[in-house]
Design a protein around this motif. Structure first.
Motif: not given
Length: 107
Positions: A30-41, A99-107
């Motif tokens: 869970l803690l490692t997904t936070i920075p990955i999510n921030a970069m994707a956003l 943008r759609g591909a990145i959104r799909a990978l971020n979900q």
């Protein structure tokens, strides 16, 4: 702010008491997904801005074409303007797909 952090610590401690060491792995994931999510956003926000600029350029060209339709028809320039609008649309669609591909990978 500290109340939420305190609750998280208590819940993790209780989960550790009942489930054991695998809880640490879960929390680390869970803690490692936070920075990955921030970069994707950040990437999504940048792509959204680029997509908006591409959309504005296409709308500007379309509005210009419609406003000068009589002149375009008279000079037989409609194909040239249609190709230009189509190029703007293709650029916009590329950005939208990315943008759609990145959104799909971020979900």
């Amino acid at each position: 702010v500290w109340d939420g952090l305190l609750q998280i610590c208590i819940y993790v401690a209780l989960l550790y008491k009942y489930l054991g060491p695998p809880v640490i792995w879960g929390v680390s994931v869970l803690l490692t997904t936070i920075p990955i999510n921030a970069m994707a956003l950040r990437v999504l926000n940048r792509l959204n801005g680029q997509e908006t600029e591409a959309k504005d350029a296409r709308m500007k060209k379309t509005t210009e074409s419609i406003g000068n339709m009589q002149l375009l028809k008279l000079q037989s320039w409609e194909n040239i303007f249609a190709k230009d609008v189509q190029n703007h649309r293709e650029e916009e669609l590329k950005l939208h797909t990315k943008r759609g591909a990145i959104r799909a990978l971020n979900q």
